[in-house]
Design an enzyme around this catalytic site. Structure first.
Site, short mmCIF file in Angstrom:
data_model
loop_
_atom_site.label_atom_id
_atom_site.label_comp_id
_atom_site.label_asym_id
_atom_site.label_seq_id
_atom_site.Cartn_x
_atom_site.Cartn_y
_atom_site.Cartn_z
N HIS A 203 -5.75 11.46 -4.44
CA HIS A 203 -5.32 10.10 -4.07
C HIS A 203 -5.42 9.10 -5.21
O HIS A 203 -5.03 7.95 -5.08
CB HIS A 203 -6.13 9.57 -2.88
CG HIS A 203 -7.55 9.21 -3.24
ND1 HIS A 203 -8.56 10.10 -3.24
CD2 HIS A 203 -8.09 8.03 -3.64
CE1 HIS A 203 -9.68 9.52 -3.62
NE2 HIS A 203 -9.42 8.26 -3.88
C1 UD1 Z 1 -8.91 3.05 -2.41
C2 UD1 Z 1 -9.80 2.69 -3.57
C3 UD1 Z 1 -10.27 3.95 -4.25
C4 UD1 Z 1 -10.91 4.89 -3.27
C5 UD1 Z 1 -9.98 5.15 -2.09
C6 UD1 Z 1 -10.71 5.96 -1.06
C7 UD1 Z 1 -9.26 0.57 -4.72
C8 UD1 Z 1 -8.65 -0.04 -5.93
N1 UD1 Z 1 -9.07 1.89 -4.57
O1 UD1 Z 1 -7.77 3.70 -2.93
O2 UD1 Z 1 -11.22 3.63 -5.24
O3 UD1 Z 1 -11.21 6.10 -3.92
O4 UD1 Z 1 -9.61 3.90 -1.51
O5 UD1 Z 1 -9.83 6.65 -0.22
O6 UD1 Z 1 -9.88 -0.11 -3.95
N2 UD1 Z 1 -2.52 3.46 3.04
C9 UD1 Z 1 -2.10 3.73 4.33
N3 UD1 Z 1 -3.02 3.63 5.34
C10 UD1 Z 1 -4.31 3.27 5.15
C11 UD1 Z 1 -4.73 2.97 3.83
C12 UD1 Z 1 -3.81 3.08 2.80
O7 UD1 Z 1 -0.95 4.06 4.57
O8 UD1 Z 1 -5.10 3.20 6.12
C13 UD1 Z 1 -1.54 3.62 1.93
C14 UD1 Z 1 -0.73 2.36 1.66
O9 UD1 Z 1 0.54 2.77 1.26
C15 UD1 Z 1 -1.48 1.76 0.48
C16 UD1 Z 1 -1.96 3.00 -0.27
O10 UD1 Z 1 -2.26 3.94 0.75
O11 UD1 Z 1 -0.66 0.96 -0.32
C17 UD1 Z 1 -3.17 2.76 -1.12
O12 UD1 Z 1 -4.24 2.19 -0.37
P1 UD1 Z 1 -5.36 1.30 -1.09
O13 UD1 Z 1 -6.42 0.95 -0.14
O14 UD1 Z 1 -4.74 0.19 -1.87
O15 UD1 Z 1 -5.94 2.27 -2.20
P2 UD1 Z 1 -6.43 3.78 -2.09
O16 UD1 Z 1 -5.51 4.61 -2.89
O17 UD1 Z 1 -6.69 4.13 -0.68
N1 UDP Z 2 -13.15 12.66 3.28
C1 UDP Z 2 -12.94 12.84 4.64
N2 UDP Z 2 -11.69 13.27 5.03
C2 UDP Z 2 -10.68 13.53 4.15
C3 UDP Z 2 -10.93 13.34 2.77
C4 UDP Z 2 -12.17 12.90 2.37
O1 UDP Z 2 -13.83 12.64 5.45
O2 UDP Z 2 -9.57 13.90 4.59
C5 UDP Z 2 -14.49 12.19 2.84
C6 UDP Z 2 -15.17 13.06 1.82
O3 UDP Z 2 -15.88 14.12 2.45
C7 UDP Z 2 -16.08 12.07 1.12
C8 UDP Z 2 -15.28 10.78 1.15
O4 UDP Z 2 -14.31 10.95 2.19
O5 UDP Z 2 -17.27 11.88 1.84
C9 UDP Z 2 -14.60 10.55 -0.15
O6 UDP Z 2 -13.65 9.53 -0.01
P1 UDP Z 2 -12.35 9.42 -0.89
O7 UDP Z 2 -12.03 10.71 -1.50
O8 UDP Z 2 -11.32 8.77 -0.03
O9 UDP Z 2 -12.75 8.33 -1.98
P2 UDP Z 2 -13.62 8.34 -3.32
O10 UDP Z 2 -14.90 9.02 -3.06
O11 UDP Z 2 -12.79 9.00 -4.36
O12 UDP Z 2 -13.77 6.90 -3.64
#
Ligand code: UD1
Ligand code: UDP
Length: 355
Positions: A203
Protein backbone atom coordinates in the site's frame (compact mmCIF):
# COMPACT_ATOMS: atom_id res chain seq x y z
CA UNK A 1 -4.90 12.80 33.68
CA UNK A 2 -7.37 13.66 30.97
CA UNK A 3 -6.06 12.25 27.70
CA UNK A 4 -7.36 12.84 24.19
CA UNK A 5 -6.15 10.00 21.93
CA UNK A 6 -6.16 10.63 18.19
CA UNK A 7 -6.36 7.71 15.75
CA UNK A 8 -7.47 7.47 12.13
CA UNK A 9 -5.73 4.73 10.15
CA UNK A 10 -5.78 0.92 10.38
CA UNK A 11 -2.45 0.40 12.20
CA UNK A 12 -3.47 3.01 14.78
CA UNK A 13 -6.62 1.13 15.70
CA UNK A 14 -4.51 -1.97 16.36
CA UNK A 15 -1.95 0.00 18.38
CA UNK A 16 -4.53 1.86 20.44
CA UNK A 17 -6.44 -1.28 21.46
CA UNK A 18 -4.04 -2.42 24.23
CA UNK A 19 -3.14 1.15 25.21
CA UNK A 20 -6.76 2.31 25.60
CA UNK A 21 -7.57 -0.80 27.61
CA UNK A 22 -4.71 -0.01 30.01
CA UNK A 23 -4.82 3.76 30.32
CA UNK A 24 -8.55 3.73 31.04
CA UNK A 25 -7.77 1.95 34.33
CA UNK A 26 -5.78 4.97 35.53
CA UNK A 27 -6.78 7.96 33.42
CA UNK A 28 -9.75 9.51 31.65
CA UNK A 29 -9.57 8.95 27.89
CA UNK A 30 -11.49 10.67 25.10
CA UNK A 31 -11.04 8.84 21.78
CA UNK A 32 -11.00 10.81 18.52
CA UNK A 33 -11.21 9.02 15.13
CA UNK A 34 -10.21 11.39 12.35
CA UNK A 35 -11.96 9.28 9.70
CA UNK A 36 -8.79 8.96 7.60
CA UNK A 37 -9.75 5.31 7.05
CA UNK A 38 -13.49 4.77 6.71
CA UNK A 39 -14.30 1.57 4.78
CA UNK A 40 -15.76 -0.97 7.24
CA UNK A 41 -12.90 -3.40 6.59
CA UNK A 42 -10.30 -0.65 7.17
CA UNK A 43 -11.89 0.70 10.37
CA UNK A 44 -15.06 -0.72 11.97
CA UNK A 45 -13.85 -4.33 11.93
CA UNK A 46 -10.98 -3.45 14.28
CA UNK A 47 -13.21 -1.61 16.76
CA UNK A 48 -15.51 -4.63 16.86
CA UNK A 49 -13.04 -7.48 17.15
CA UNK A 50 -10.48 -5.72 19.36
CA UNK A 51 -13.06 -4.22 21.75
CA UNK A 52 -11.81 -0.70 21.17
CA UNK A 53 -14.12 1.82 22.85
CA UNK A 54 -16.47 3.60 20.47
CA UNK A 55 -14.84 6.90 19.49
CA UNK A 56 -16.24 9.92 21.33
CA UNK A 57 -15.71 11.92 18.14
CA UNK A 58 -15.56 10.76 14.51
CA UNK A 59 -14.37 13.70 12.45
CA UNK A 60 -15.23 12.07 9.12
CA UNK A 61 -12.31 13.67 7.26
CA UNK A 62 -11.83 10.89 4.68
CA UNK A 63 -9.34 10.88 1.81
CA UNK A 64 -7.63 13.83 0.14
CA UNK A 65 -4.30 15.27 -0.87
CA UNK A 66 -1.65 15.48 1.84
CA UNK A 67 -2.29 19.11 2.74
CA UNK A 68 -6.04 18.94 2.33
CA UNK A 69 -6.41 15.86 4.54
CA UNK A 70 -3.98 17.06 7.21
CA UNK A 71 -5.37 20.60 7.21
CA UNK A 72 -8.98 19.49 7.61
CA UNK A 73 -7.94 17.24 10.48
CA UNK A 74 -6.14 20.05 12.31
CA UNK A 75 -9.23 22.27 12.02
CA UNK A 76 -11.54 19.65 13.49
CA UNK A 77 -9.15 18.31 16.15
CA UNK A 78 -8.60 21.85 17.42
CA UNK A 79 -12.33 22.23 18.04
CA UNK A 80 -12.36 19.02 20.09
CA UNK A 81 -9.33 20.10 22.11
CA UNK A 82 -10.79 23.54 22.86
CA UNK A 83 -13.92 21.84 24.14
CA UNK A 84 -12.35 18.94 26.06
CA UNK A 85 -9.28 20.77 27.45
CA UNK A 86 -7.18 17.63 27.99
CA UNK A 87 -3.85 17.48 29.86
CA UNK A 88 -2.29 15.38 27.10
CA UNK A 89 -2.90 14.47 23.47
CA UNK A 90 -1.75 10.95 22.63
CA UNK A 91 -0.81 10.16 19.02
CA UNK A 92 0.43 6.98 17.34
CA UNK A 93 2.87 6.20 14.56
CA UNK A 94 3.42 8.29 11.46
CA UNK A 95 0.23 8.98 9.53
CA UNK A 96 -1.38 12.29 8.67
CA UNK A 97 -3.69 11.73 11.66
CA UNK A 98 -0.57 11.60 13.88
CA UNK A 99 0.82 14.87 12.59
CA UNK A 100 -2.53 16.66 12.72
CA UNK A 101 -3.16 15.58 16.33
CA UNK A 102 0.31 16.65 17.43
CA UNK A 103 0.20 20.02 15.64
CA UNK A 104 -3.29 20.93 16.84
CA UNK A 105 -2.28 20.13 20.44
CA UNK A 106 1.08 21.83 20.57
CA UNK A 107 -0.34 25.07 19.13
CA UNK A 108 -2.79 25.10 22.04
CA UNK A 109 0.07 24.43 24.52
CA UNK A 110 -1.28 20.97 25.29
CA UNK A 111 1.33 18.28 25.98
CA UNK A 112 1.87 15.74 23.21
CA UNK A 113 2.73 12.09 23.86
CA UNK A 114 3.93 10.09 20.84
CA UNK A 115 3.72 6.31 20.72
CA UNK A 116 6.28 4.84 18.27
CA UNK A 117 8.57 7.84 18.55
CA UNK A 118 12.07 7.94 17.06
CA UNK A 119 11.54 5.76 13.98
CA UNK A 120 13.42 6.89 10.89
CA UNK A 121 13.71 5.58 7.35
CA UNK A 122 15.89 8.61 6.45
CA UNK A 123 13.81 8.90 3.29
CA UNK A 124 12.14 12.30 3.18
CA UNK A 125 10.21 11.35 0.04
CA UNK A 126 7.92 9.33 2.32
CA UNK A 127 5.06 11.38 3.79
CA UNK A 128 5.42 9.21 6.90
CA UNK A 129 9.02 10.34 7.47
CA UNK A 130 7.95 14.00 7.49
CA UNK A 131 5.13 13.14 9.90
CA UNK A 132 7.52 11.28 12.24
CA UNK A 133 10.21 13.93 12.33
CA UNK A 134 7.84 16.82 12.98
CA UNK A 135 5.77 14.91 15.53
CA UNK A 136 8.86 13.90 17.49
CA UNK A 137 10.19 17.45 17.55
CA UNK A 138 6.95 18.83 19.02
CA UNK A 139 6.27 15.97 21.45
CA UNK A 140 6.76 16.24 25.21
CA UNK A 141 6.69 12.51 25.95
CA UNK A 142 8.33 10.19 23.43
CA UNK A 143 7.52 6.50 23.76
CA UNK A 144 10.14 4.64 21.73
CA UNK A 145 9.72 0.98 20.77
CA UNK A 146 13.45 0.18 20.40
CA UNK A 147 16.96 1.31 21.39
CA UNK A 148 17.51 2.35 17.76
CA UNK A 149 14.59 4.78 18.07
CA UNK A 150 16.09 6.29 21.25
CA UNK A 151 19.40 6.71 19.43
CA UNK A 152 17.76 8.33 16.41
CA UNK A 153 16.17 10.93 18.70
CA UNK A 154 19.47 11.53 20.50
CA UNK A 155 21.11 12.19 17.14
CA UNK A 156 18.51 14.92 16.56
CA UNK A 157 19.10 16.42 20.03
CA UNK A 158 15.98 14.97 21.66
CA UNK A 159 16.80 13.35 25.00
CA UNK A 160 14.26 14.69 27.49
CA UNK A 161 11.00 12.82 28.04
CA UNK A 162 12.27 9.85 25.98
CA UNK A 163 11.43 6.31 27.16
CA UNK A 164 12.05 2.93 25.56
CA UNK A 165 8.83 1.19 26.59
CA UNK A 166 8.86 -1.49 23.88
CA UNK A 167 6.42 -1.81 21.02
CA UNK A 168 2.67 -1.74 21.64
CA UNK A 169 2.28 -4.07 18.65
CA UNK A 170 3.84 -6.81 20.77
CA UNK A 171 1.11 -6.16 23.36
CA UNK A 172 -1.54 -6.43 20.64
CA UNK A 173 -0.05 -9.57 19.12
CA UNK A 174 0.44 -11.39 22.44
CA UNK A 175 -3.10 -10.56 23.55
CA UNK A 176 -4.70 -11.72 20.30
CA UNK A 177 -2.54 -14.58 19.05
CA UNK A 178 -4.43 -17.35 20.84
CA UNK A 179 -7.80 -15.72 20.12
CA UNK A 180 -6.89 -15.61 16.41
CA UNK A 181 -5.80 -19.24 16.47
CA UNK A 182 -9.16 -20.27 17.93
CA UNK A 183 -11.55 -17.89 16.19
CA UNK A 184 -10.25 -17.29 12.67
CA UNK A 185 -11.48 -19.65 9.96
CA UNK A 186 -9.64 -17.87 7.16
CA UNK A 187 -7.45 -20.86 6.19
CA UNK A 188 -10.50 -23.08 5.66
CA UNK A 189 -12.43 -20.25 4.01
CA UNK A 190 -9.66 -19.73 1.45
CA UNK A 191 -8.81 -23.42 1.17
CA UNK A 192 -5.21 -22.94 2.30
CA UNK A 193 -2.80 -25.35 3.96
CA UNK A 194 -0.34 -24.03 6.56
CA UNK A 195 3.05 -23.04 5.12
CA UNK A 196 1.93 -23.71 1.55
CA UNK A 197 1.18 -20.11 0.61
CA UNK A 198 2.81 -16.70 0.57
CA UNK A 199 1.08 -13.65 2.05
CA UNK A 200 1.37 -10.22 0.42
CA UNK A 201 0.35 -6.69 1.36
CA UNK A 202 1.18 -3.56 -0.64
CA UNK A 203 0.00 0.00 0.00
CA UNK A 204 3.01 2.29 0.24
CA UNK A 205 2.69 5.35 -2.04
CA UNK A 206 6.12 4.73 -3.58
CA UNK A 207 4.83 1.38 -4.87
CA UNK A 208 1.17 2.08 -5.64
CA UNK A 209 1.40 5.53 -7.21
CA UNK A 210 4.28 4.53 -9.47
CA UNK A 211 3.37 2.48 -12.53
CA UNK A 212 6.91 1.16 -12.97
CA UNK A 213 7.18 -0.15 -9.42
CA UNK A 214 3.66 -1.54 -9.29
CA UNK A 215 4.10 -3.32 -12.66
CA UNK A 216 7.36 -4.81 -11.50
CA UNK A 217 5.76 -6.16 -8.30
CA UNK A 218 2.80 -7.59 -10.24
CA UNK A 219 5.19 -9.17 -12.73
CA UNK A 220 7.20 -10.83 -9.94
CA UNK A 221 4.04 -12.08 -8.22
CA UNK A 222 2.79 -13.51 -11.53
CA UNK A 223 5.91 -15.59 -12.02
CA UNK A 224 5.68 -17.51 -8.74
CA UNK A 225 4.43 -21.09 -8.52
CA UNK A 226 3.23 -20.89 -4.90
CA UNK A 227 -0.18 -19.35 -4.20
CA UNK A 228 0.04 -15.75 -3.07
CA UNK A 229 -2.77 -14.51 -0.80
CA UNK A 230 -3.14 -10.75 -1.19
CA UNK A 231 -5.49 -8.87 1.17
CA UNK A 232 -5.67 -5.68 -0.82
CA UNK A 233 -5.59 -2.11 0.49
CA UNK A 234 -8.14 0.08 -1.38
CA UNK A 235 -5.36 2.35 -2.57
CA UNK A 236 -3.65 -0.53 -4.36
CA UNK A 237 -6.89 -1.79 -5.89
CA UNK A 238 -7.51 1.69 -7.30
CA UNK A 239 -4.08 1.97 -8.94
CA UNK A 240 -4.01 -1.60 -10.29
CA UNK A 241 -7.22 -0.80 -12.14
CA UNK A 242 -5.97 2.59 -13.28
CA UNK A 243 -2.74 1.08 -14.66
CA UNK A 244 -4.55 -1.85 -16.35
CA UNK A 245 -2.79 -4.37 -14.12
CA UNK A 246 -5.95 -5.74 -12.54
CA UNK A 247 -6.46 -8.76 -14.81
CA UNK A 248 -2.81 -9.67 -14.52
CA UNK A 249 -2.73 -9.67 -10.71
CA UNK A 250 -5.87 -11.78 -10.56
CA UNK A 251 -4.29 -14.52 -12.67
CA UNK A 252 -1.88 -15.90 -10.11
CA UNK A 253 -2.81 -14.34 -6.77
CA UNK A 254 -5.76 -14.81 -4.45
CA UNK A 255 -6.82 -11.18 -4.15
CA UNK A 256 -9.15 -10.63 -1.19
CA UNK A 257 -10.50 -7.52 0.54
CA UNK A 258 -8.53 -6.23 3.55
CA UNK A 259 -9.00 -8.65 6.45
CA UNK A 260 -9.54 -8.06 10.16
CA UNK A 261 -6.64 -8.34 12.61
CA UNK A 262 -7.47 -11.87 13.79
CA UNK A 263 -7.59 -13.23 10.24
CA UNK A 264 -4.40 -11.34 9.46
CA UNK A 265 -2.56 -12.90 12.41
CA UNK A 266 -3.75 -16.33 11.32
CA UNK A 267 -2.60 -15.74 7.73
CA UNK A 268 0.75 -14.32 8.83
CA UNK A 269 1.59 -17.11 11.24
CA UNK A 270 0.73 -19.78 8.67
CA UNK A 271 2.40 -18.16 5.67
CA UNK A 272 5.54 -19.70 4.22
CA UNK A 273 6.92 -16.20 3.62
CA UNK A 274 5.52 -12.68 3.73
CA UNK A 275 5.89 -10.04 1.01
CA UNK A 276 5.07 -6.54 2.21
CA UNK A 277 5.78 -2.83 2.24
CA UNK A 278 3.91 -2.35 5.53
CA UNK A 279 5.75 -1.29 8.67
CA UNK A 280 3.54 -3.25 11.03
CA UNK A 281 3.55 -6.41 8.94
CA UNK A 282 7.39 -6.47 8.87
CA UNK A 283 7.40 -6.46 12.66
CA UNK A 284 4.70 -9.09 12.96
CA UNK A 285 6.58 -11.36 10.56
CA UNK A 286 9.62 -11.03 12.82
CA UNK A 287 7.65 -11.66 16.00
CA UNK A 288 6.03 -14.74 14.46
CA UNK A 289 9.28 -16.05 12.96
CA UNK A 290 8.15 -15.87 9.34
CA UNK A 291 10.70 -14.77 6.69
CA UNK A 292 9.80 -11.31 5.39
CA UNK A 293 10.56 -9.85 1.97
CA UNK A 294 10.16 -6.09 2.15
CA UNK A 295 9.19 -4.38 -1.10
CA UNK A 296 11.02 -1.18 -0.16
CA UNK A 297 14.57 0.12 -0.47
CA UNK A 298 14.73 1.09 3.20
CA UNK A 299 13.05 0.27 6.47
CA UNK A 300 12.70 1.97 9.82
CA UNK A 301 12.55 -1.49 11.44
CA UNK A 302 16.27 -2.17 10.96
CA UNK A 303 16.40 -4.82 13.71
CA UNK A 304 14.31 -7.20 11.60
CA UNK A 305 16.97 -7.02 8.84
CA UNK A 306 19.95 -7.10 11.21
CA UNK A 307 18.62 -10.24 12.87
CA UNK A 308 18.23 -12.00 9.54
CA UNK A 309 14.44 -12.22 9.27
CA UNK A 310 13.82 -9.47 6.73
CA UNK A 311 15.32 -8.68 3.33
CA UNK A 312 14.88 -5.44 1.36
CA UNK A 313 14.17 -5.94 -2.33
CA UNK A 314 12.49 -2.69 -3.27
CA UNK A 315 10.19 -3.15 -6.26
CA UNK A 316 12.96 -4.89 -8.22
CA UNK A 317 11.62 -7.90 -10.17
CA UNK A 318 14.82 -9.97 -9.99
CA UNK A 319 15.42 -9.28 -6.30
CA UNK A 320 11.82 -10.15 -5.38
CA UNK A 321 11.94 -13.39 -7.35
CA UNK A 322 15.30 -14.35 -5.91
CA UNK A 323 14.13 -13.66 -2.36
CA UNK A 324 10.93 -15.65 -2.82
CA UNK A 325 12.97 -18.61 -3.98
CA UNK A 326 15.91 -18.33 -1.59
CA UNK A 327 15.40 -16.13 1.44
CA UNK A 328 14.93 -17.97 4.73
CA UNK A 329 14.97 -16.51 8.24
CA UNK A 330 17.77 -17.29 10.66
CA UNK A 331 17.15 -19.08 13.94
CA UNK A 332 18.19 -16.30 16.33
CA UNK A 333 15.38 -14.02 17.49
CA UNK A 334 15.67 -11.69 20.44
CA UNK A 335 12.91 -9.68 22.08
CA UNK A 336 14.03 -6.51 20.30
CA UNK A 337 10.52 -5.04 20.41
CA UNK A 338 10.01 -5.47 24.15
CA UNK A 339 8.17 -7.83 26.45
CA UNK A 340 4.55 -7.05 25.61
CA UNK A 341 3.93 -4.59 28.42
CA UNK A 342 4.49 -1.35 26.54
CA UNK A 343 0.95 -0.20 27.34
CA UNK A 344 1.50 -0.51 31.09
CA UNK A 345 4.69 1.52 30.90
CA UNK A 346 2.99 4.16 28.75
CA UNK A 347 0.16 4.51 31.23
CA UNK A 348 2.60 4.93 34.12
CA UNK A 349 4.70 7.55 32.38
CA UNK A 350 1.80 9.76 31.33
CA UNK A 351 2.55 12.17 34.16
CA UNK A 352 6.16 12.68 33.07
CA UNK A 353 7.94 14.32 30.15
CA UNK A 354 9.28 17.77 29.37
CA UNK A 355 6.95 20.74 29.77
C1 UD1 B 1 -2.05 5.69 5.37
C2 UD1 B 1 -0.78 6.25 5.96
C3 UD1 B 1 0.30 5.20 5.93
C4 UD1 B 1 -0.16 3.94 6.60
C5 UD1 B 1 -1.48 3.47 6.00
C6 UD1 B 1 -1.99 2.29 6.78
C7 UD1 B 1 -0.41 8.67 5.61
C8 UD1 B 1 0.34 9.69 4.83
N1 UD1 B 1 -0.29 7.41 5.18
O1 UD1 B 1 -1.78 5.38 4.01
O2 UD1 B 1 1.44 5.67 6.62
O3 UD1 B 1 0.82 2.95 6.43
O4 UD1 B 1 -2.44 4.53 6.08
O5 UD1 B 1 -2.88 1.51 6.05
O6 UD1 B 1 -1.08 9.00 6.55
N2 UD1 B 1 -9.01 4.55 0.81
C9 UD1 B 1 -10.26 3.96 0.71
N3 UD1 B 1 -10.91 3.63 1.87
C10 UD1 B 1 -10.40 3.86 3.10
C11 UD1 B 1 -9.13 4.47 3.19
C12 UD1 B 1 -8.46 4.80 2.03
O7 UD1 B 1 -10.78 3.73 -0.38
O8 UD1 B 1 -11.04 3.53 4.12
C13 UD1 B 1 -8.28 4.85 -0.46
C14 UD1 B 1 -8.60 6.23 -1.01
O9 UD1 B 1 -8.55 6.13 -2.40
C15 UD1 B 1 -7.42 7.05 -0.50
C16 UD1 B 1 -6.28 6.04 -0.54
O10 UD1 B 1 -6.88 4.80 -0.18
O11 UD1 B 1 -7.15 8.16 -1.32
C17 UD1 B 1 -5.16 6.35 0.42
O12 UD1 B 1 -5.64 6.53 1.75
P1 UD1 B 1 -4.83 7.43 2.80
O13 UD1 B 1 -5.44 7.34 4.13
O14 UD1 B 1 -4.59 8.79 2.24
O15 UD1 B 1 -3.40 6.76 2.82
P2 UD1 B 1 -2.97 5.24 2.98
O16 UD1 B 1 -2.34 4.82 1.71
O17 UD1 B 1 -4.09 4.45 3.53
N1 UDP C 1 -3.54 -5.66 8.79
C1 UDP C 1 -4.81 -6.20 8.92
N2 UDP C 1 -5.48 -6.55 7.77
C2 UDP C 1 -4.94 -6.41 6.53
C3 UDP C 1 -3.65 -5.85 6.42
C4 UDP C 1 -2.98 -5.48 7.57
O1 UDP C 1 -5.32 -6.38 10.03
O2 UDP C 1 -5.62 -6.74 5.53
C5 UDP C 1 -2.82 -5.27 10.03
C6 UDP C 1 -1.46 -5.87 10.19
O3 UDP C 1 -1.55 -7.16 10.79
C7 UDP C 1 -0.76 -4.85 11.07
C8 UDP C 1 -1.36 -3.54 10.60
O4 UDP C 1 -2.59 -3.87 9.95
O5 UDP C 1 -1.08 -5.05 12.42
C9 UDP C 1 -0.45 -2.84 9.66
O6 UDP C 1 -1.13 -1.79 9.04
P1 UDP C 1 -0.78 -1.25 7.60
O7 UDP C 1 -0.02 -2.24 6.85
O8 UDP C 1 -2.05 -0.74 7.02
O9 UDP C 1 0.08 0.05 7.92
P2 UDP C 1 1.60 0.33 8.36
O10 UDP C 1 1.94 -0.57 9.48
O11 UDP C 1 2.44 0.12 7.15
O12 UDP C 1 1.59 1.76 8.73
Amino acid sequence: MKIVSVVGARPQFIKCAPVSRTIRKHHEEILVHTGQHYDPEMSEVFFEELDIPKPDYNLGIGSGTQGEQTGKMILEIEKVLLKEKPDIVLVYGDTNSTLAGALAATKLHIKVAHVEAGLRSFDRAMPEEINRVITDHISNILFCPTDTAVMNLKNEGITEGVYNVGDVMVDALKYNQKIAEEKSTILQDLNLNPKEFLLATVHRASNTDNIKNLSSIVEAFSDVETTIVFPMHPRTRKYLKEYNLWEKILKNTKVIPPVGYLDMLKLESNARKILTDSGGVQKEAYMLGVPCITLRDNTEWVETVEEGWNILTGADYEKIKHAIENFEGTKRRNEVFGDGNASGKISQKMNSGKT
